[in-house]
Design a protein around this motif. Structure first.
Motif, mmCIF file in Angstrom:
data_model
loop_
_atom_site.group_PDB
_atom_site.id
_atom_site.type_symbol
_atom_site.label_atom_id
_atom_site.label_comp_id
_atom_site.label_asym_id
_atom_site.label_seq_id
_atom_site.Cartn_x
_atom_site.Cartn_y
_atom_site.Cartn_z
ATOM 1 N N TRP A 71 -9.399 -19.216 -24.843
ATOM 2 C CA TRP A 71 -10.532 -19.995 -24.352
ATOM 3 C C TRP A 71 -10.385 -21.464 -24.718
ATOM 4 O O TRP A 71 -10.779 -22.329 -23.943
ATOM 5 C CB TRP A 71 -11.859 -19.429 -24.856
ATOM 6 C CG TRP A 71 -12.017 -19.464 -26.348
ATOM 7 C CD1 TRP A 71 -11.657 -18.490 -27.229
ATOM 8 C CD2 TRP A 71 -12.537 -20.537 -27.125
ATOM 9 N NE1 TRP A 71 -11.932 -18.887 -28.504
ATOM 10 C CE2 TRP A 71 -12.476 -20.146 -28.479
ATOM 11 C CE3 TRP A 71 -13.060 -21.787 -26.824
ATOM 12 C CZ2 TRP A 71 -12.908 -20.960 -29.512
ATOM 13 C CZ3 TRP A 71 -13.498 -22.603 -27.861
ATOM 14 C CH2 TRP A 71 -13.427 -22.186 -29.182
ATOM 15 N N VAL A 76 -24.270 -26.081 -19.452
ATOM 16 C CA VAL A 76 -24.164 -26.129 -17.992
ATOM 17 C C VAL A 76 -23.136 -27.176 -17.571
ATOM 18 O O VAL A 76 -22.363 -26.954 -16.623
ATOM 19 C CB VAL A 76 -25.543 -26.396 -17.354
ATOM 20 C CG1 VAL A 76 -25.417 -26.750 -15.883
ATOM 21 C CG2 VAL A 76 -26.445 -25.183 -17.531
ATOM 22 N N MET A 100 -19.745 -25.661 -18.122
ATOM 23 C CA MET A 100 -19.511 -24.632 -17.107
ATOM 24 C C MET A 100 -19.218 -25.268 -15.745
ATOM 25 O O MET A 100 -18.344 -24.799 -15.008
ATOM 26 C CB MET A 100 -20.715 -23.699 -17.019
ATOM 27 C CG MET A 100 -20.858 -22.783 -18.208
ATOM 28 S SD MET A 100 -22.388 -21.829 -18.219
ATOM 29 C CE MET A 100 -22.316 -20.994 -16.669
ATOM 30 N N CYS A 102 -15.695 -26.545 -15.806
ATOM 31 C CA CYS A 102 -14.741 -25.434 -15.687
ATOM 32 C C CYS A 102 -14.676 -24.925 -14.253
ATOM 33 O O CYS A 102 -13.600 -24.585 -13.765
ATOM 34 C CB CYS A 102 -15.125 -24.311 -16.647
ATOM 35 S SG CYS A 102 -14.807 -24.702 -18.378
#
Length: 85
Positions: A3, A49, A52, A55
């Motif tokens: 990760w 957020v 995310m 990503c």
């Protein structure tokens, strides 16, 4: 860990999009809460957020574009000299 390597690879996409997403979240919070009274959880959620979103930008835009630019042409260009065998 995997990760951490993924976040490292996606870091430029995260950098590019986080300003827009955090700005949008700040305007939204300004409409909902009184100035200076937004809860800390809102800031944490906004940061999550933003990461995310970065990503997602990396996964669905940057990686496919990188793959397209790394492909070798199927037919060599006619102006290129042949490599000796």
């Amino acid at each position: 860990p995997g990760w951490a390597a993924y976040l490292g690879a996606a870091s430029y996409s995260i950098y590019l999009i986080h300003t827009f997403l955090l700005g949008w979240a700040g305007r939204l919070a300004g409409n909902i809460f009184a100035p200076g009274s937004a809860p800390d959880l809102l800031y944490l959620m906004s940061a999550i957020v933003a990461v995310m979103g970065g990503c997602a930008l990396y996964q669905f835009v940057e990686r496919p574009l990188q793959a397209m630019t790394r492909r070798k042409p199927a037919v060599p260009f006619s102006g290129m000299a042949r490599q000796p065998e």
